[in-house]
Design an enzyme around this catalytic site. Structure first.
Site, PDB file in Angstrom:
ATOM      1  N   ALA A 266       0.853  -1.191   0.000  1.00 33.86           N
ATOM      2  CA  ALA A 266       0.000   0.000   0.000  1.00 33.86           C
ATOM      3  C   ALA A 266       0.885   1.236   0.000  1.00 33.86           C
ATOM      4  O   ALA A 266       2.093   1.155   0.211  1.00 33.86           O
ATOM      5  CB  ALA A 266      -0.924   0.002   1.218  1.00 33.86           C
ATOM      6  N   ASN A 269      -0.701   7.918   0.256  1.00 40.00           N
ATOM      7  CA  ASN A 269      -1.054   9.207  -0.324  1.00 40.00           C
ATOM      8  C   ASN A 269      -2.220   9.838   0.448  1.00 40.00           C
ATOM      9  O   ASN A 269      -3.293   9.239   0.530  1.00 40.00           O
ATOM     10  CB  ASN A 269      -1.474   9.033  -1.781  1.00 40.00           C
ATOM     11  CG  ASN A 269      -0.559   8.101  -2.539  1.00 40.00           C
ATOM     12  OD1 ASN A 269       0.639   8.302  -2.595  1.00 40.00           O
ATOM     13  ND2 ASN A 269      -1.142   7.052  -3.111  1.00 40.00           N
ATOM     14  N   GLU A 300      -0.958   2.490   6.972  1.00 42.85           N
ATOM     15  CA  GLU A 300      -1.042   3.636   6.064  1.00 42.85           C
ATOM     16  C   GLU A 300      -1.713   4.819   6.734  1.00 42.85           C
ATOM     17  O   GLU A 300      -1.351   5.976   6.491  1.00 42.85           O
ATOM     18  CB  GLU A 300      -1.792   3.243   4.790  1.00 42.85           C
ATOM     19  CG  GLU A 300      -1.194   2.069   4.030  1.00 42.85           C
ATOM     20  CD  GLU A 300       0.292   2.222   3.755  1.00 42.85           C
ATOM     21  OE1 GLU A 300       0.737   3.344   3.461  1.00 42.85           O
ATOM     22  OE2 GLU A 300       1.005   1.208   3.848  1.00 42.85           O
ATOM     23  N   GLU A 322       8.401   4.967   8.360  1.00 49.98           N
ATOM     24  CA  GLU A 322       8.082   3.557   8.161  1.00 49.98           C
ATOM     25  C   GLU A 322       8.164   2.744   9.446  1.00 49.98           C
ATOM     26  O   GLU A 322       7.334   1.879   9.704  1.00 49.98           O
ATOM     27  CB  GLU A 322       8.987   2.961   7.085  1.00 49.98           C
ATOM     28  CG  GLU A 322       8.746   3.520   5.693  1.00 49.98           C
ATOM     29  CD  GLU A 322       7.323   3.359   5.185  1.00 49.98           C
ATOM     30  OE1 GLU A 322       6.536   2.620   5.807  1.00 49.98           O
ATOM     31  OE2 GLU A 322       6.985   3.975   4.176  1.00 49.98           O
TER      32      GLU A 322
END
Length: 835
Positions: A266, A269, A300, A322
């Site tokens: 994924a 954005n 995400e 991350e």
């Protein structure tokens, strides 16, 4: 060094001289359905201040048609990657008109044609630096801007970007949609998607506002989309993160789109999160698959704060987003997502990834040295994600959970819409916790490698915790005794270990059969069981009640096998004995995978065939004995597919089930995914023909069916077939990313070295030209996927010696593959030679 490979130093200079304000993008995608139209018009208008007279913009496209600087037309100076911009003043408006190229590699603007209905779908994927494939930009994370998108596309399509739609008008050949201006964003998290997607709407309300939600996928997958579950996880996550971070979700709407031929799990954005459509389950799915999807959704979502609101300055601080998102995915799945065993999966799967990566010669600190974009592309690895998340789990324990989240809140408040480095985060955490994190950071963030921890107890008083590559660990050694045939925990010994040898604060009684360092998986270290504990685990592993403890044991056994300390035959025997009783589906799935890999990579050559046959029978029998319709039954059915690609002992029975001339196990959903897996296995052993594959494709003419069909054809055990697939992988540039992966899978099917060893020399002749000519994603798949699994290091060593000037990123991949091969050869040599 090519002009497309931007360096940290030159981009730092650029951001010092340029202050970017706004970017307007106009894309014309109306010709996208036409396969004869390889390009699209793209226009970028950038507003910025400058302290020098010239700079450059980044663009990897088909052509640059015009350059306008402050209203004056300029000559086009473009080398294929950089557009030189001269004549700058203090305040500048630069407009570039260009043509981008549709992608088939998943990089930039990817175009996909659905074989089911011939519909065309578009989506973008940019990280770390592929927005420049779609529009001219300043391609670096520390040059944020407010973005305004306008997109023209065919009528009837859904057209999406980061912001909500604010205007729409009909134009010749389609519609033109304008989107609201975004808050400041880095270029790599801007996004566009367009196509006849199926959409399900929802909303999330808090006390002050309503956030529109959307879930989208291809129309031909609509019946498989369980949007209600996805929306439920989304609402839970938004509520949790807003409360935890004390900062409202800043990006307006929250669309999530599941897209085909996606290279990642994924991408975060803001306002338009993209996911692999593998998360749209076409057939049966296990609880672990649903947990994995929820974890990814929450991962995400965490990026909306860690990464999007506050962004690293350059890619050496990639971990600032991350590692945090990886930690938060598991944490939120437990705290709010309804998946209480998420840390069990993390202990087995994510940490397992990190342990493998951290033992490579190319391992690096969590805070890495990333000099350029090619290095950045390869740094999305087990260190940056899973090791970083493991270390953060320790940090939360070190500073306290409340102080950790207060520190995060301070960090977001102080740096919203800005860019940061490591000291910015540490100072916020130190301010809220009162702890000095200098030594912790030095020990865990700025070093590489991992400790191996074990307990010495035989003839040692008191018992001692040992560790290689010493680091500070706070952990518990769990003590287990056998009670009524079960391993029951009898307490534990807490220890703070810093040195190579640390006496344990207590005794280990005579009745203790298993001593398990890091029993609750608090620290990051490879656990080595002593001989007695290994024996106890081999006999009683599945009786351990705590799934986290079982995860640590399973991981220890796997690492011992990879290190040549535990015979492959013994590991496979343990999996065979205890896998049928493993109640956690993620642990079972990982154990089955490890047994399969161990046979193929680490078993002695003269024992591999008999071991593979025995493992095939284990999978077959476990499948038939499993509870009908259970996750375990599905896991064993998938394991059977992998085993049957190596050994043909059950081929006729599997073929009969597929042909429906023999019954399948009760409750087993023989859906297209499983049918293809079994058929590919039959093809690899010569029990399925091209006609069989064609018939299966006729029954499943979907995109997934076409990918599997390609693998089945390439997997047939004929040297000419494998050679044709080999050449197609390297030479057919029309293959999409998924079709390339399918072709490579066919070449490697069944571990048939006898069919493909002839191509070893060709591999080493091709990798450097491929790296120069193909995109990084495609070249990476070729370099890794077709690396020769030979019985010698001579060829790879010769290439490394003869190519000292090869691109560093390519050398890294080859060095990592060499290390894996060296480990395989070393471990095989230490194996017993009989089953």
């Amino acid at each position: 060094m090519t002009s497309s490979n931007l360096t940290r130093d030159e981009t730092a200079v650029r951001s010092q001289r340029i202050r970017l304000d706004a970017v307007e993008i106009d894309l014309d995608l109306r010709d996208a359905p036409d396969p004869a139209a390889p390009t699209f018009p793209t226009t970028a208008t950038l507003t910025f201040t400058a302290t020098g007279e010239e700079t450059w913009l980044d663009f990897l496209g088909e052509a640059v048609d015009s350059v306008t600087v402050n209203g004056a037309s300029r000559d086009v100076e473009w080398d294929g990657a950089r557009i030189r911009i001269g004549g700058l003043t203090w305040h500048n408006v630069v407009t570039i008109r260009a043509r981008g190229r549709y992608s088939s590699s998943g990089e930039g603007l990817h175009r996909f044609r659905d074989p089911v209905d011939d519909a065309v779908y578009l989506y973008t994927q940019y990280e770390p630096a592929d927005s420049r494939r779609v529009y001219p930009v300043f391609e670096q994370p520390d040059m944020k801007a407010r973005w305004r998108f306008t997109v023209s596309a065919p009528a009837g399509w859904h057209i999406l970007s980061n912001g909500p739609e604010v205007a729409r008008e009909d134009v010749a050949g389609g519609v033109r949609v304008r989107f609201a201006e975004t808050l400041p964003l880095s270029s790599y998290i801007t996004a566009v998607a367009a196509g006849p997607y199926h959409r399900v709407d929802g909303e999330w309300r808090d006390a002050d506002r309503t956030v529109p939600l959307g879930v989208l996928c291809r129309a031909s997958l609509a019946r498989h989309l369980d949007a209600d579950e996805i929306l439920d996880i989304t609402r839970r996550g938004l509520e949790f993160f807003e409360r935890a971070f004390a900062y409202p979700y800043p990006w307006g709407k929250y669309d999530q789109i599941f897209v085909p031929e996606y290279n990642l799990g994924a991408m975060e954005n803001p306002g338009l999160v993209t996911f692999t459509e593998s998360y749209v389950f076409r057939g049966a799915s296990t609880a672990a698959q649903h947990e994995g999807r929820a974890n990814t959704i929450l991962h995400e979502m965490a990026h909306m704060w860690f990464g999007d609101l506050v962004t690293m300055r350059w890619w050496d601080d990639l971990w600032l987003k991350e590692s945090f998102a990886d930690f938060m995915g598991a944490h939120a799945a437990v705290a709010a997502g309804g998946f209480p065993d998420a840390w069990v999966t993390f202990a087995s799967r994510r940490k397992g990834w990190a342990y493998v990566q951290d033992q490579l010669p190319t391992t690096h600190p969590i805070v890495a040295d990333i000099p350029d974009l090619e290095a950045a592309k390869l740094n999305f690895d087990g260190i940056t994600y899973a090791k970083g998340a493991s270390v953060l789990k320790q940090l939360v324990a070190f500073v306290g959970e409340e102080a950790f989240f207060r520190g995060a809140q301070r960090y977001f408040a102080d740096h919203a819409f800005g860019n940061t480095t490591l000291p910015d985060l540490l100072s916020a955490l130190e301010a809220e916790s009162g702890r000095d994190l200098t030594a912790w950071s030095r020990a865990w963030l700025q070093t590489s490698g991992l400790s191996e921890i074990a307990v010495e107890r035989d003839g040692v008083h008191p018992p001692v915790l040992t560790q290689t590559d010493p680091r500070p660990h706070r952990l518990t050694c769990g003590l287990f005794a056998i009670d009524d045939g079960r391993l029951e925990r009898q307490g534990g010994l807490d220890v703070d270990a810093v040195d190579e040898r640390t006496p344990l604060p207590g005794t280990i009684g005579d009745g203790i059969e298993l001593v398990l360092p890091n029993v609750d998986d608090r620290t990051y270290a490879k656990v080595r069981l002593d001989a007695g504990s290994t024996d106890a685990a081999a006999t009683h592993l599945s009786t351990v009640a705590d799934p986290v403890a079982r995860a640590v044991i399973w991981a220890s056994l796997w690492n011992a096998t990879r290190d040549g300390e535990l015979a492959v035959t013994r590991l496979v025997g343990i999996v065979s004995r205890h896998g049928v009783h493993e109640s956690n589906i993620a642990l079972l799935t990982d154990a089955l995978s490890h047994a399969h890999v161990a046979i193929g990579r680490y078993a002695a050559a003269d024992a591999r065939a008999s071991l593979a046959t025995a493992w095939l029978d284990t999978c077959w029998n476990a499948l038939w004995d499993a509870e009908p319709g259970s996750d375990a039954q599905l896991a064993w059915a998938r394991a059977l597919a992998a085993a049957a690609a190596r050994s043909a002992g059950r081929a006729e029975q599997i073929r009969a089930i597929l042909a429906r001339t023999a019954p399948a196990p009760d409750g087993l959903p023989l859906d297209p995914e499983l049918r293809w897996a079994w058929l590919i296995a039959l093809a690899a052993t010569g029990y399925a023909t091209a006609e069989d594959a064609d018939a299966e494709l006729a029954a499943d003419p979907t995109a997934q069916g076409h990918v599997a069909h390609r693998t089945a054809l390439a997997a047939r055990p004929d040297a000419a077939v494998r050679a044709a697939a080999w050449h197609a992988a390297w030479e057919d540039e029309g293959l999409t990313n998924d079709h390339l992966a399918a072709t490579i899978a066919g070449v490697r099917a069944g571990d048939r070295r006898d069919l493909i060893a002839v191509h070893d020399e060709d591999y080493f002749a091709r990798i450097r030209p491929a790296w120069a000519a193909r995109s990084i994603e495609i070249a990476r798949r070729l370099v890794i996927g077709l690396f020769p699994a030979s019985d010698s290091l001579d060829d790879v060593d010769s290439w490394l010696d003869g190519n000292p000037d090869a691109p560093a990123a390519l050398r890294r991949l080859v060095i990592e593959q060499r290390d894996g091969l060296a480990r395989e050869l070393r471990v095989r040599a230490a194996q017993p030679t009989a089953l």
